[in-house]
Design a protein around this motif. Structure first.
Motif, PDB file in Angstrom:
ATOM      1  N   TYR D 737       0.854  -1.189   0.000  1.00 22.22           N
ATOM      2  CA  TYR D 737       0.000   0.000   0.000  1.00 22.22           C
ATOM      3  C   TYR D 737       0.886   1.234   0.000  1.00 22.22           C
ATOM      4  O   TYR D 737       2.090   1.130   0.231  1.00 22.22           O
ATOM      5  N   PRO D 743      -4.509   1.514   4.189  1.00 20.85           N
ATOM      6  CA  PRO D 743      -5.636   0.597   4.382  1.00 20.85           C
ATOM      7  C   PRO D 743      -6.641   1.195   5.379  1.00 20.85           C
ATOM      8  O   PRO D 743      -6.283   2.048   6.182  1.00 20.85           O
ATOM      9  N   THR D 746     -12.380  -1.475   9.397  1.00 23.73           N
ATOM     10  CA  THR D 746     -13.710  -1.176   9.953  1.00 23.73           C
ATOM     11  C   THR D 746     -14.236  -2.395  10.701  1.00 23.73           C
ATOM     12  O   THR D 746     -13.851  -3.533  10.434  1.00 23.73           O
ATOM     13  N   GLU D 753     -12.961  -5.772   8.992  1.00 23.85           N
ATOM     14  CA  GLU D 753     -12.852  -5.776   7.545  1.00 23.85           C
ATOM     15  C   GLU D 753     -11.773  -4.767   7.168  1.00 23.85           C
ATOM     16  O   GLU D 753     -11.722  -3.667   7.716  1.00 23.85           O
ATOM     17  N   ARG D 755      -9.951  -2.720   4.015  1.00 25.87           N
ATOM     18  CA  ARG D 755      -9.967  -2.338   2.617  1.00 25.87           C
ATOM     19  C   ARG D 755      -8.590  -1.825   2.232  1.00 25.87           C
ATOM     20  O   ARG D 755      -8.009  -1.002   2.948  1.00 25.87           O
ATOM     21  N   PHE D 757      -5.948  -0.915  -1.329  1.00 24.25           N
ATOM     22  CA  PHE D 757      -5.813  -0.831  -2.776  1.00 24.25           C
ATOM     23  C   PHE D 757      -4.580  -1.616  -3.214  1.00 24.25           C
ATOM     24  O   PHE D 757      -3.471  -1.341  -2.754  1.00 24.25           O
ATOM     25  N   LYS D 763      -6.828  -2.555  -8.114  1.00 23.45           N
ATOM     26  CA  LYS D 763      -8.187  -2.398  -7.592  1.00 23.45           C
ATOM     27  C   LYS D 763      -8.227  -2.567  -6.088  1.00 23.45           C
ATOM     28  O   LYS D 763      -7.289  -3.083  -5.483  1.00 23.45           O
ATOM     29  N   GLU D 764      -9.307  -2.103  -5.507  1.00 24.73           N
ATOM     30  CA  GLU D 764      -9.421  -2.175  -4.064  1.00 24.73           C
ATOM     31  C   GLU D 764      -9.878  -3.558  -3.641  1.00 24.73           C
ATOM     32  O   GLU D 764     -10.788  -4.136  -4.214  1.00 24.73           O
ATOM     33  N   LEU D 765      -9.214  -4.093  -2.589  1.00 24.14           N
ATOM     34  CA  LEU D 765      -9.591  -5.399  -2.072  1.00 24.14           C
ATOM     35  C   LEU D 765     -10.310  -5.223  -0.739  1.00 24.14           C
ATOM     36  O   LEU D 765     -10.021  -4.301   0.020  1.00 24.14           O
ATOM     37  N   LEU D 766     -11.215  -6.123  -0.468  1.00 29.00           N
ATOM     38  CA  LEU D 766     -11.935  -6.104   0.795  1.00 29.00           C
ATOM     39  C   LEU D 766     -11.628  -7.426   1.476  1.00 29.00           C
ATOM     40  O   LEU D 766     -11.955  -8.489   0.967  1.00 29.00           O
ATOM     41  N   HIS D 768     -11.705  -9.871   4.919  1.00 28.79           N
ATOM     42  CA  HIS D 768     -12.216 -10.097   6.263  1.00 28.79           C
ATOM     43  C   HIS D 768     -11.050 -10.456   7.180  1.00 28.79           C
ATOM     44  O   HIS D 768     -10.131 -11.168   6.784  1.00 28.79           O
TER      45      HIS D 768
END
Lengths: 163, 66, 60, 933
Positions: D737, D743, D746, D753, D755, D757, D763-766, D768
């Protein structure tokens, strides 16, 4: 301060150059010294004979306690304050220093002029170019601090001698 | 104004400017030969009186470098 | 280590900046030092660097 | 004088044990008599045989008789037998014919030397990786592809091109240079060096900045890298500076270099982050080559019988970083693994400390002390000045008219003798000088030669050999500051030299003998901080026979190492710490004060006095040296829900609570939390390795747990790189990053979670996460008090500042004070231990002596003139002048010689001119000034 003194005396402040550099800056040293040499060259030869009074006066001024003391106290006055705990502004300190420098230098210049044999106010003024009023004013002060003495009158003109 | 080769007294700090001047020598950086060096342990050692003395002795300029 | 008094000298193998520092520290602490270097002069790789330090003073 | 230099020497065998080794050494012939050679250079000038100059990386030629470089020690020529025409063809001997001192010895032979030593320290170094075997970079074929080492020589003012950067193909100044990182490092495909060489990122940045300084604002440097590893002290700031000065950093490994035209311009094809293929031309390419163990170093290690690791570096342990597999043999520097100069110097002192421990019973038994004849009392004699105007070969004599200068000097007042030696510094000239001083009853000596900065001590020793005080000596610098820089103006140079000599003579007339000054040394130490570094330092001192007191703020010893499980190389830290605490507690020479703090300190090297408050009690401790090991800790943070969510932890919290980990399906590590940002513009150095280690441990225990490391650059320098590789092999996922796109963590109903990039996928990854662990910055413990008590500096980030970033990494600028551990900079345990031992090793150089000589060039107060105003005390930067109550006379200034550095600020600011500087008295300086015009 010494630069200011050189300016006052008419010798010219750019006879003295100041520079800061580190041990690794060989090129900078060369650049600085070349610039200084060129500058001094452009001012031409310096003849100490022409400025003998001025140099002697500058020397006496720098030797005397008044200025050495003030310069030494600068850091303390600016950073920690005076005996009353007041911190001084740099501008204010410098203004006062300039004033004292000029006064002390003029006093010594008058004294040196007297030593050189110019004993009346008018003669002193003609020799060193100071205003008559300034000389009279300072002479009174100088008499009090035992720098000079009043020697009496010669043909109604007051004559002074250096102590 | 006459063309002169002035003599300039240079008060150089042993640890900074003097070392720099030495290094200029090691690197053979050529420059005019008017400087006359006086080595001091620190530029703070240079009493303003020394400067006046230099001028009184007939030097044409003074450099103080630390 | 045996109980007898050791020999008060040391051999440093390699005359680069590391070897020189070891040798100086040992000598100043009261030991006799032999500094062995393969090439004709000490200094090692650091002497080759165009460094910002003023001279190649190896503080010998 | 207690160091015997054996050049051209190789160890051939060793026998015996620690404390009593017998070592044999083979010394190759030099063919030049070291006693006779005066390094005048005539031989090399006349030698007809040219060969490749390896010191200049083959970029220049040298003769078969040579000195490796101009400042070489010893500065004595040597004949390269394989290149010498006489040795190869039986004819020539030109050097012999022209040598003015008959120093050539063609019959010189190989010598076998047998030494009896107590310890051996192995520091045989590294060799730069040779990239010739890589056909994709064509270093051997393309003239404009050079290695970083070659580029160092190109940059060097003393190098083959005088520091003028140009292309080797056509001599043109390059407008664009590309640096390719990791050549011969982090590469298992094309060479066997899978480790990171640690230093290349930093030197590439340095080279690019210096090249920019040389070539001006239009020059375009570009550095192609994988991870930018600027993990050293103040390195990150340098990296940022490079970016702001227009150095382009491109994250890409360039595959191939091709030549585009006959002038030698080079083409690189690379892929950007976004996956775009770019073709770009450069004028030059610098290959940032890594470090390898030198073949000769491997040979030496094998001869000495010490074990090597799989990369052929000398094997050590993370808790004994300078001990080899063989007792009594220690190792330091790049032969142990790739490392930079400061770390090498640290290890050098640490190895000296180790050897000092094993030999402490024999300390002082074999060293010699130089004895000088008694000094003659010359103070009241009329000055009789001897002037020696050195020719320095042709350095001076070739430009200035030396005979004329000498003749001129002879006419000046008080000068009774002049001479014009070829080399005043040569041994024979020195011997002769002693004779002349005695014969002519000289009592002041002026040498007009090079610079006093390098040669004054040598001549002062000569004076002492002749029975004169060392301070009856003055030098006129007519080489460095005259002939070398005015070589085009021979007459003016001679004139200036005369002036300089006249000034020196005038000053010499007023010189006076100054007695040497020494202070006694209290042979005990104070160690501030009882962590791993502090305890190691104390033990290392105590084992050398010195008493040590540890002052620890908290109630127990151990410091920040108490949280750490393993070193990066796998040793058990808790076991190590337990042993260390036990040894410290029972050692008869160590006193431990816990819940203790320094409250006051005074004194100087050899004689410090520190007051320590321990609970209710105040101790007054007298000590000769102090080691500052006040440590550091992981900083807190408000980012990433730290402190707000129980599953967000930092550093070793995870390891220390294994119950949290059990059953976790996904763990995310976030790096650089509070490091390398505006507030803390430094890299915390150890976090990448720490997180990688933890990630591996999780994967080994619970292979099904998903482990992610979110990073900016992975900085697993040196052999730590292997851990990075292992982590990837185990399936740890690394996502980069940037500072601009941090990052975001949340809280969700079933955990966390994150988030982020991903710049590769663009692209942005999500993701867990059950657990998020933060690598927060390492910051120093509060240290303002210690800095103020001992008047030692800290840098902008509050780490203590060493005397010299490269050459004096454990010393403070003030004598007798040392620093180690996290108080100096974030570092791993092995590095802390090495630095602590180094501090103890450096301290031993003070404590081993009964007294230490200090410079006698101090200020002198005329008490009759002093009015006790205290201005001098105020202006002194070293606290070296105090106001003392003189009986019934009010306060008077007093100089503390041991602290005085002789700067003279007090003298030039004294309003009564009551202070003068020894050897730089007002009248002495004025004497020189008056003679200048």
């Amino acid at each position: 301060m010494t630069q200011k003194l050189l300016k006052l005396s008419g010798i010219g402040e750019s006879r003295l150059h100041l520079a800061w550099l580190s041990s690794a800056e060989a090129q900078r040293f060369v650049d600085i010294s070349t610039a200084v040499i060129d500058n001094v060259k452009s001012q031409g030869k310096f003849d100490p004979e022409l400025f003998s009074l001025e140099l002697a006066a500058a020397e006496e001024t720098l030797k005397a306690e008044t200025l050495r003391w003030m310069v030494g106290k600068e850091l303390k006055l600016l950073a920690r304050g005076d005996v009353y705990g007041r911190k001084w502004e740099k501008v204010r300190f410098e203004a006062i220093l300039d004033e004292v420098l000029e006064r002390e230098y003029h006093k010594h210049l008058i004294r040196q002029t007297i030593i050189a044999g110019f004993t009346s106010v008018r003669a002193i003024s003609q020799r060193n170019g100071l205003e008559l009023r300034r000389i009279s004013y300072l002479l009174a002060d100088m008499e009090k601090t035992n720098m000079i003495e009043f020697k009496g009158h010669t043909e109604c003109v007051p004559v002074f001698g250096a102590l | 104004m006459e063309q002169v080769e002035p003599k300039i007294v240079a008060f150089l700090c042993n640890w900074c400017a003097y070392a720099g001047a030495d290094l200029a020598g090691v690197s053979r950086l050529q420059h005019p030969s008017n400087m006359r060096t006086v080595r001091v342990m620190c530029s703070g050692r240079v009493d303003p009186l020394f400067i006046v003395q230099a001028l009184k002795s007939g030097c044409d300029g003074v450099l103080v470098a630390g | 280590m045996s109980n007898k008094t050791p020999v008060g000298s040391v051999l440093v193998v390699g005359g680069g900046i590391t070897g020189m520092q070891s040798a100086l520290d040992m000598a100043e602490a009261g030991y006799y030092v032999y500094l062995a270097e393969e090439s004709p002069a000490i200094g090692g790789a650091m002497a080759q660097l165009d460094k910002t330090f003023p001279t190649n003073d190896c503080s010998m | 004088m207690n160091i015997e230099l054996l050049t051209l020497s190789k160890v051939t065998s060793i026998s015996g044990d620690s404390g009593d080794f017998t070592v044999t050494i083979k010394q190759s012939p030099r063919f030049v008599d070291m006693e006779k050679c005066i390094a005048c250079g005539t031989c090399a000038e006349k030698c007809p045989a040219k060969t490749t100059d390896l010191f200049n990386e083959g970029l220049a030629k040298r003769k078969a008789i040579y000195v490796p470089y101009a400042q070489a020690v010893p500065l004595k020529y040597a004949i390269d037998k394989n290149r010498c025409i006489y040795f190869q063809k039986g004819k020539c001997r030109a050097c012999e014919k022209f040598c003015p001192t008959n120093a050539i010895k063609f019959d010189d032979t190989e010598k076998d030397i047998t030494l009896n030593v107590g310890s051996v320290i192995l520091t045989a170094g590294f060799t730069p990786f040779n990239p010739d075997r890589f056909d994709n970079y064509q270093h051997a074929k393309f003239p404009n592809v050079v290695t970083s080492m070659e580029f160092e020589r190109i940059l060097s003012a003393g190098g083959p091109f005088g520091g003028h950067i140009h292309r080797l193909s056509d001599g043109k100044e390059p407008k664009k240079i590309a640096w390719l990182q990791c050549v011969g490092s982090r590469d298992l495909n094309r060479c066997d060096n899978e480790y990171c060489s640690s230093v290349c990122c930093m030197y590439a940045v340095k080279e690019s900045i210096i090249a920019k300084e040389h070539l001006g604002p239009d020059f375009e440097p570009a550095i192609f890298f994988m991870d930018m590893r600027t993990h050293g002290k103040d390195f990150e700031k340098y990296y940022e500076r490079a970016k702001s000065q227009g150095v382009r950093f491109i994250r890409s490994r360039v595959h191939t270099v091709t030549e585009t035209d006959e002038t030698g311009t080079l083409n690189l094809v690379y892929t950007t982050d976004a996956g775009e293929r770019v073709s770009e031309d450069f004028d030059m390419v610098v290959l940032s080559v890594g470090m390898e163990p030198a073949a000769s170093a491997i040979e030496a290690a094998n001869t000495l019988g010490v074990e090597l690791n799989s990369y052929k570096f000398v094997k050590t342990s993370g808790i004994a970083p300078v001990a080899t597999s063989r007792e009594g043999i220690y190792v330091a520097g790049a032969i142990q693994g790739p490392k930079d100069i400061p770390q090498s110097v640290v290890e050098a002192s640490a190895a000296a400390c180790s050897a000092g421990i094993s030999l402490s019973a024999a300390r002082g038994t074999l060293v010699k002390e130089k004895i000088f004849p008694d000094e003659l009392a010359v103070q009241n004699e009329e000055p009789r000045i001897g002037v020696f105007v050195c020719n320095c070969g042709i350095n001076i004599g070739g430009i200035a008219d030396v005979p004329a200068i000498a003749a001129y000097a002879k006419e000046l007042g008080h000068v009774v003798y002049t001479e014009e030696p070829l080399f005043a510094c040569s041994q024979d000239a020195q011997d002769k000088m002693v004779e002349i001083i005695r014969e002519q009853r000289l009592n002041r000596i002026v040498v007009a030669a090079c610079t006093p900065r390098t040669h004054e001590p040598l001549f002062q020793e000569t004076l002492r050999n002749a029975g004169l005080n060392a301070y009856l000596f003055e030098m006129a610098n007519i080489r460095n500051q005259c002939t070398w820089v005015h070589s085009g103006e021979k007459e003016k140079a001679t004139g200036k030299a005369k002036d300089l000599v006249r000034m020196a003579i005038n000053r010499a007339t007023l010189l006076e003998p100054i007695p040497s000054l020494s202070v006694s040394v209290n042979k005990s130490a104070l160690v501030i901080g009882g962590g791993a570094a502090g305890m190691t330092a104390a033990i290392s001192l105590a084992d050398q026979g010195f008493n040590a007191t540890i002052v620890e703020k908290s109630a127990c010893l151990g410091g920040s190492a108490r949280d750490v499980h393993n070193t990066w190389s796998g040793e058990d830290v808790q076991q190590f710490l337990k042993n260390l605490i036990e040894r410290v507690s029972v050692h008869p020479r160590i006193t431990v004060l816990t819940q203790a703090e320094v409250v006051e300190a005074s004194g100087f090297v050899g004689n410090f006095e520190t007051r320590v408050q321990a609970g209710e009690k105040t101790h007054s401790i007298q000590h000769g040296i102090a080691i500052v090991a006040t440590g550091g800790q992981a900083a807190g943070t408000e980012e990433y829900l730290y402190g707000k969510h129980p599953s967000v932890t930092r550093w070793h919290d995870l390891e220390n609570h294994p119950e949290k980990l059990a059953g976790a399906g996904s763990v995310i590590f976030i790096q650089c939390v509070g490091s390398r940002d505006e507030k803390r513009p430094y890299c915390s150095r150890i976090c990448c390795t720490a997180s990688v280690l933890q990630a591996i441990a999780i994967k080994e225990k619970q292979p099904d747990t998903n482990v992610f490391i979110l990073y900016r650059d992975i900085r697993t320098f040196g052999e730590r790189e292997i851990l990075y590789k292992k982590a990837r092999e185990k399936g740890v996922i690394f996502i980069r990053y940037s500072l601009e796109k941090k990052p975001v963590v949340t809280e969700t109903t079933d955990g966390l979670e994150v988030r982020v990039f991903d710049p590769i996928l663009q692209k942005e990854l999500l993701i867990h996460a059950d657990l998020v662990n933060l690598a927060t910055a390492i910051e120093p413990s509060p240290n303002a008090d210690i800095a103020a008590f001992y008047k030692v500096p800290v840098n902008a980030e509050n780490f203590f500042m060493e005397a010299h970033a490269k050459l004096r990494p454990v010393d403070f600028a003030s004598d007798g004070l040392f620093v180690c551990g996290l108080a100096h900079y974030p570092k791993s345990l092995d590095e802390s231990i090495a630095q602590a031992m180094a501090a103890a090793g450096r301290a031993a150089t003070v404590l081993a002596r009964a007294s230490i000589l200090i410079s006698p060039l101090v200020s002198q107060v005329n008490r009759d003139m002093c009015i006790g105003c205290g201005l001098c005390t105020e202006v002194c930067p070293f606290g070296a002048i105090i106001q003392e109550d003189a009986d019934g006379k009010g306060f008077k200034a007093k100089n503390i010689s041991a602290s005085c550095k002789g700067c003279g600020l007090c003298a030039s600011s004294c309003p009564k001119k009551a202070i003068d500087m020894l050897h730089f008295r007002d009248d002495q300086i004025i004497a020189a000034v008056c003679a200048a015009a």
